[in-house]
Design a protein around this motif. Structure first.
Motif, PDB file in Angstrom:
ATOM      1  N   PHE A  79      46.278  -5.151  96.751  1.00  0.00           N
ATOM      2  CA  PHE A  79      47.414  -6.055  96.573  1.00  0.00           C
ATOM      3  C   PHE A  79      47.850  -6.528  97.949  1.00  0.00           C
ATOM      4  CE2 PHE A  79      50.913  -3.315  98.080  1.00  0.00           C
ATOM      5  CZ  PHE A  79      50.278  -2.099  98.126  1.00  0.00           C
ATOM      6  N   THR A  80      48.814  -7.423  97.987  1.00  0.00           N
ATOM      7  CA  THR A  80      49.410  -7.824  99.266  1.00  0.00           C
ATOM      8  C   THR A  80      50.885  -7.459  99.271  1.00  0.00           C
ATOM      9  OG1 THR A  80      49.901  -9.639 100.780  1.00  0.00           O
ATOM     10  CG2 THR A  80      49.857 -10.195  98.431  1.00  0.00           C
ATOM     11  N   MET A  81      51.393  -7.118 100.421  1.00  0.00           N
ATOM     12  CA  MET A  81      52.822  -6.830 100.558  1.00  0.00           C
ATOM     13  C   MET A  81      53.624  -8.083 100.904  1.00  0.00           C
ATOM     14  SD  MET A  81      52.984  -3.231 102.609  1.00  0.00           S
ATOM     15  CE  MET A  81      52.651  -1.645 101.824  1.00  0.00           C
ATOM     16  N   ALA A  82      52.957  -9.247 100.980  1.00  0.00           N
ATOM     17  CA  ALA A  82      53.655 -10.485 101.348  1.00  0.00           C
ATOM     18  C   ALA A  82      54.542 -10.955 100.210  1.00  0.00           C
ATOM     19  CB  ALA A  82      52.647 -11.569 101.701  1.00  0.00           C
ATOM     20  N   GLY A  83      55.809 -11.197 100.485  1.00  0.00           N
ATOM     21  CA  GLY A  83      56.744 -11.687  99.477  1.00  0.00           C
ATOM     22  C   GLY A  83      56.605 -13.187  99.308  1.00  0.00           C
ATOM     23  N   GLN A  84      55.607 -13.584  98.525  1.00  0.00           N
ATOM     24  CA  GLN A  84      55.334 -15.007  98.290  1.00  0.00           C
ATOM     25  C   GLN A  84      55.166 -15.224  96.801  1.00  0.00           C
ATOM     26  OE1 GLN A  84      51.660 -14.972 100.809  1.00  0.00           O
ATOM     27  NE2 GLN A  84      52.725 -16.546 101.973  1.00  0.00           N
ATOM     28  N   SER A  85      55.269 -16.494  96.380  1.00  0.00           N
ATOM     29  CA  SER A  85      55.083 -16.800  94.972  1.00  0.00           C
ATOM     30  C   SER A  85      53.633 -16.540  94.563  1.00  0.00           C
ATOM     31  CB  SER A  85      55.438 -18.269  94.701  1.00  0.00           C
ATOM     32  OG  SER A  85      56.806 -18.481  94.974  1.00  0.00           O
TER      33      SER A  85
END
Lengths: 763, 158
Positions: A79-85
């Motif tokens: 997964f990614t921890m980036a807070g993006q849509s």
């Protein structure tokens, strides 16, 4: 009903101000339950290694230790921890704990226990055997390096961003308009320079933290210091591989974010502990952890080629950005874009541009989002190159800009072809020049005591929300006695949006600010909002508030008309009452609110969402005066003047503070905040003792004025303010130093040592 | 070990670990205004008064408070509110996380210095970092607060 700005544009106090200044327990760690397990992370001492064996028996035997987790205990889905849509442009390259560790500080194990002392002891008793691997530490050699940061087969990129893990590429691409090489060939002057910015830390005063509990329904409740509650919900669900319905996220008061908390840096650790043990858990990052294992600015090296004719008309801009995303790709593919999109469009007459970029993986700390988000790096490069061009032409850099700057009505080819419908950049320049005394001070003055004063200028633009993607929403409820509840999903992180959005609502509804109570954020309750990033809240969520108020007014009129035995087109609403247009009757808002609580089948509750096809840029000009000690190279900042066009300032106090604060951060980046590593990849600036953010003795008088344009698509004409303000100090100060000392510093920060070496031919 | 101290005007007796820091101790006693911003005595967020003098509670052992008086923002609530209102009037609290430590030091400065110059104010408060405001708004608030107080004192003296 007429919509006029009365409370909008006035310097009202933040609704939570008095709670904050009297030290009320309102932040994450203040409200965590007393029985939370203490959660800490064992971190890798190596920049690149494989965990061969990890023994936890000794640690688990420590009295009070509840669980010790290793890579064997966590879900295997990346997964990614980036807070993006969703779908995120950032690659899915993370596990909660991975067998391969990719930077000094990467997570190796999670320990949870009843006391901090027990957890600290357990951390020391975990035995790890590492197979130490050769790291990729220099981002200039990362692309196509035989050593791969992410060789794993389950690495995944969800969006077409030019990523390739087998080449250490997190993203790559090229955009252009016209034939830049052909135009450059015919230019009288071409400036070609390379600029380097470091992985600066946001250094918000409240470090990363979260606590997690299970609610009576068996759902995981995450209370976190975050800018992106709804993204946290999704990311936690992905990381733990559980349904999103099982996760609820609550945002209390936040002690600063500046983009750091647009990445889910810490939340996964207590979340997995609570999910596996059922017990409340809490993590509070030390400053040391926040410095070495978080989400700083992307280090970038930007090569600029600028072509101009002999009169100083800028005809072509060619940009190549090399961005270092570090060990993981959070915000890598998107930050790089702004280095071109928010710098090239400042110059409205260019016949051609090209913007090429590579974002590479290295064995450094993962980068993330930091106020300015790539624009800061790109603007240091482009604005510095423009200043160097002016010096080469023996032209005043203000005059050069006056010839070339984007003006209202211009099309901006490098900004997705958007038109600058609201742009007071020219007025910002004129006012800055006047308040700073530019003409008297340019370029330099020898003080006759071994010190020389110099001045420099820079321009900046940013966006207002991500066009065609971000969503802002608001919910309004009319309650008994006629007070309103305003529910928002945007995160107030100290910026004051709980108050500014209420100001917008109050003017739309023609009521007092106190008649609106604000609630944010709880993902079970609040309407969906992408979150507070990309300079979106005032513009986009503000627009949602306007829409929601319009719908609420229609409902109030509908209900009022019903109570007056009329139809909605026979009545009007003035904020206090619904009245018949013929003057034959009225009902107060208070009575409508109260009556609607009995025998009513028509909810006086509205939610509206807002999105925007464009992202209107705020603009600004900054001017710096420095004094350079010609013997030592020491730089003292004497004056900083800035003029901002953020459209209508919703709350002049808060826009001013945002500007002053952003400038101070920019000054820190320009002069003090360095990032250096040991040969083994350990970060030296791992505390606030080494990482020098400005104190109040380090910032000169910062003087701020506003020259407002009116953005028709924004609430009451507003654009954004939060990010545009950090971009001008680095290029303006670098140019001021060049005018004083004759030395162009192209790698931040601008230290005495660099200036000294430059002056003495040792650069 | 056991310590006896006066915390915000109240005499208390408490059991502490020998290595317990004053910061963690006062928070455990419910003084949640006291914040930790670093562990290296750089940020000033954890400022409390020990015998009326500001100290950094992150680098003071709780044991040192034995037999002494400790004051946190909770112990000077009325004054905090009075000065805090000036901060809030400027919007200069922003995230608010550094406010308690700053306010403790401003109130200490007010007791220690009479009519401080801008340079003296900056020097006295140099150890209180803030990442939100750029310090300008805080300075405006401090000036307004001290001017108001100065005006009042002048009146009484005449």
């Amino acid at each position: 009903m007429e919509r006029t700005a009365k409370i909008v544009g006035s310097p009202v106090m933040k609704k939570d101000a008095m709670a904050l200044v009297t030290g009320k327990p309102v932040y994450t760690d203040d409200i965590a339950p007393g029985d939370c397990l203490v959660v800490k992370v064992l971190r890798s001492p190596h920049a690149h290694a494989l965990v061969e064996e990890i023994r936890t028996e000794g640690a688990k035997k420590v009295p009070g230790i509840v669980t010790v987790l290793t890579w064997k205990d966590v879900p295997g889905k990346r997964f990614t921890m980036a807070g993006q849509s969703y779908p995120e442009p950032s690659p899915y390259d993370r596990l909660i704990l991975d067998r391969r560790v990719r930077f000094v500080g990467d997570a190796v194990a999670i320990v949870a226990g009843e006391t901090e002392a027990a957890v600290d002891r357990a951390l020391r008793l975990i035995k790890v055997s590492y197979q130490v691997l050769e790291p990729v530490l220099d981002f200039r050699t990362a692309k196509d390096n035989p050593i791969l940061v992410h060789p794993e087969e389950d690495w995944k990129s969800l969006c077409p961003v030019g990523a390739d893990n087998k080449r250490n590429l997190c993203a790559s691409g090229c955009e252009k308009d016209g034939d830049v090489e052909a135009v450059l060939k015919t230019c009288d002057y071409v400036v070609e320079r390379t600029y380097h910015t470091k992985a600066n830390q946001q250094a918000m005063m409240e470090t990363f933290r979260a606590f997690t509990t299970l609610d009576p329904y068996g759902r995981l409740v995450v209370t976190a210091s975050t800018q992106v509650p709804f993204h946290v919900r999704r990311i936690i669900a992905h990381a733990l591989d559980i349904p999103k319905a099982k996760v609820r996220v609550i945002k209390p008061r936040i002690g600063g974010g500046f983009g750091a908390k647009q990445t889910v840096v810490a939340e996964v650790y207590p979340a997995i502990v609570t999910w596996l043990t059922g017990r409340p858990a809490k993590i509070v990052y030390s400053r040391y952890e926040s410095q070495i294992a978080s989400s700083p600015r992307h280090e970038m090296e930007v090569k600029v080629r600028l072509g101009a004719d002999k009169d100083g008309m800028i005809r072509a801009i060619d940009l190549y950005t090399l961005s270092n995303t570090g060990a993981y790709g959070e915000h890598g593919p998107t930050t790089v874009g702004l280095s071109g999109h928010k710098s090239i469009p400042l110059y409205g007459n260019a016949e051609a541009f090209r913007f090429t970029y590579d974002v590479v993986y290295t064995n450094r700390m993962s980068a993330g989002a930091y106020r300015g988000y790539g624009a800061t790096q790109g603007l240091f490069a482009v604005e510095s190159a423009v200043n160097e061009l002016a010096d080469m032409l023996h032209m005043d850099p203000v005059k050069l800009r006056e010839k070339n700057m984007v003006r209202e009505g211009n099309v901006m080819p490098a900004y997705y072809g958007e038109v600058a419908n609201s742009c007071a950049l020219d007025r910002c320049m004129a006012k800055a020049k006047e308040m700073f005394g530019w003409d008297e001070k340019f370029p330099a003055k020898d003080m006759g005591n071994g010190k020389v004063r110099g001045v420099g200028v820079a321009m900046s633009m940013q966006g207002s929300a991500i066009a065609g993607l971000d969503v802002g929403s608001a919910t309004l409820k009319l309650n008994d006695d006629g007070f309103y509840s305003l529910l928002i999903g945007a995160a107030d992180m100290g910026t004051g949006c709980d108050t500014t959005l209420a100001q917008v609502a109050a003017d739309c509804l023609c009521c007092d600010l106190d008649n609106i109570v604000v609630h944010g954020v709880d993902t079970d309750v609040s309407p969906y909002d992408s979150g507070s990033y990309a300079s979106s809240t005032a513009y986009l969520t503000g627009g949602a508030v306007v829409k929601t108020c319009d719908s609420m007014i229609a409902k109030i009129m509908e209900k009022g008309a019903e109570y007056l035995n009329s139809s909605a087109d026979e009545v009007e609403f003035d904020g206090k009452r619904v009245y018949r247009l013929d003057g034959s009757g009225e009902i107060s808002l208070r009575d409508i609110g109260n009556r609607a609580m009995c025998s009513n089948g028509y909810a006086l509750e509205v939610t509206e969402s807002n999105t925007s096809p464009s992202s209107p840029p705020p603009f600004m000009v900054g001017m710096a005066e420095v004094e350079v000690d010609m013997e030592t190279g020491a730089v003292e900042l004497l004056d900083y003047a800035a003029v901002v066009d953020c459209g209508t300032p919703l709350n002049p106090n808060l826009t001013r503070i945002q500007t002053e604060g952003g400038l101070a951060q920019g000054i820190g980046m320009a002069l003090y905040e360095d990032i250096t590593y040991s040969p083994k990849g350990q970060l030296y600036e791992n505390s606030l003792m080494q990482y020098k953010i400005p104190s109040r003795q380090d910032v000169c008088p910062i003087r701020v004025e506003f020259e407002s344009s009116y953005e028709k698509t924004g609430p009451f004409g507003a654009k954004s303010i939060g990010e545009v303000v950090i971009n001008t100090p680095s290029p303006a100060i670098a140019s001021a130093v060049a005018h004083a000392a004759g030395v162009y510093i192209r790698e931040l920060p601008i230290t005495a040592e660099k200036v000294y070496r430059g002056m003495n031919g040792k650069g | 070990m056991e310590i006896n101290l006066t915390l915000n005007g109240k005499k208390i007796k408490a059991q502490i670990r020998p290595d317990e820091l004053l910061l963690d101790f006062v928070r455990s006693q419910g003084c949640r205004s006291v914040k930790r911003g670093c562990e290296t005595a750089n940020c000033g967020l954890c400022t409390v008064w020990l015998d009326e003098k500001p100290v950094l509670s992150c680098s003071t052992l709780a044991a040192r408070a034995d037999g002494r008086t400790v004051t946190t923002l909770e112990g000077v609530a009325a004054e905090a509110e009075a000065f805090g209102a000036y901060l809030a009037e400027e919007g200069a609290e922003q995230c608010g996380f550094c406010s308690p430590g700053l306010i403790m030091n401003v109130l200490a400065m007010e007791r220690e210095l009479s009519d401080p110059s801008e340079e003296e104010i900056k020097e006295y408060l140099a150890g209180n970092l803030c990442r939100c405001t750029g310090y300008m708004g805080q300075l405006r608030a401090i000036r307004n607060y001290l001017n108001r107080k100065g005006g009042e004192t002048d009146g009484e003296n005449r």
